[in-house]
Write an enzyme that holds these catalytic residues in place. Structure first.
Site, mmCIF file in Angstrom:
data_model
loop_
_atom_site.group_PDB
_atom_site.id
_atom_site.type_symbol
_atom_site.label_atom_id
_atom_site.label_comp_id
_atom_site.label_asym_id
_atom_site.label_seq_id
_atom_site.Cartn_x
_atom_site.Cartn_y
_atom_site.Cartn_z
ATOM 1 N N ASP A 90 0.867 -1.166 0.000
ATOM 2 C CA ASP A 90 0.000 0.000 0.000
ATOM 3 C C ASP A 90 0.911 1.225 0.000
ATOM 4 O OD1 ASP A 90 0.949 0.329 2.608
ATOM 5 O OD2 ASP A 90 -1.029 0.267 3.544
ATOM 6 N N CYS B 181 3.373 -2.903 3.991
ATOM 7 C CA CYS B 181 2.501 -1.784 4.346
ATOM 8 C C CYS B 181 3.243 -0.983 5.408
ATOM 9 C CB CYS B 181 1.117 -2.249 4.806
ATOM 10 S SG CYS B 181 1.043 -3.148 6.361
ATOM 11 N N THR C 120 3.220 -1.112 8.706
ATOM 12 C CA THR C 120 3.781 -1.963 9.767
ATOM 13 C C THR C 120 4.017 -3.397 9.329
ATOM 14 O OG1 THR C 120 1.597 -2.620 10.575
ATOM 15 C CG2 THR C 120 2.607 -0.634 11.567
ATOM 16 N N HIS D 142 10.920 -23.434 9.175
ATOM 17 C CA HIS D 142 9.973 -24.160 10.012
ATOM 18 C C HIS D 142 8.528 -24.055 9.548
ATOM 19 C CE1 HIS D 142 12.798 -24.105 13.760
ATOM 20 N NE2 HIS D 142 13.387 -24.548 12.670
ATOM 21 N N HIS E 174 7.615 -30.313 11.180
ATOM 22 C CA HIS E 174 7.179 -29.042 10.588
ATOM 23 C C HIS E 174 6.087 -29.276 9.553
ATOM 24 C CE1 HIS E 174 10.148 -27.041 12.895
ATOM 25 N NE2 HIS E 174 11.164 -27.591 12.254
#
Length: 143
Positions: free
Chosen positions: A7, A64, A66, A97, A133
């Site tokens: 964004d 974005c 954060t 993992h 995993h």
């Protein structure tokens, strides 16, 4: 092929990532946004996730402000495992993992130098293929 999306809060860092990928000779496709004007991150998270699910791209990078909102949106889509990473250790572990197929970062959280190291770690780390995993990843999409 690597799918890219951001964004407005991640636009500038995405430009840095694109130049870096090009410098490494890696193919990528930019699914938007196309400038720093305010826009809505769910649009680009869905575009990148769909490109991965459709087989157009192997992995994705979403950015974005954060990394949180764009990763939440991507993770709502079955088959997508997006991880917000702010350091190289996390990027390594989520690939080894969790077999994460999307790296999410915050353009307002990590600087370009660190972000490019995170990108390299994410792209260069293979999934471990360990049974524990694989079992845990299979449990993610159980209903």
């Amino acid at each position: 092929m690597i799918a890219l999306g951001s964004d407005h809060g991640g636009y500038e860092l995405k430009q840095e990532v694109k130049a870096h990928l090009a410098g490494r000779g890696l193919e990528f496709r930019d699914y938007g946004c196309d400038g720093p004007q305010s826009t809505d991150y769910p649009i680009y998270a869905r575009r990148v996730a769909q490109a991965i699910l459709d087989g157009e791209c192997d992995r994705g990078i979403l950015i974005c402000g954060t990394g949180i909102g764009i990763s939440i949106t991507a993770n709502r889509i079955p088959g997508i495992r997006a991880a917000v990473c702010t350091d190289c250790f996390t990027a390594h572990e989520t690939r080894a993992h969790n077999d994460a197929n999307i790296l999410a970062m915050g353009g307002r959280v990590v600087g370009a130098g660190l972000a490019l190291n995170i990108v390299d770690t994410f792209l260069d780390t293979p999934f471990s293929q360990e049974e524990r995993h694989k079992r845990r990843i299979a449990m993610i999409d159980e209903k």
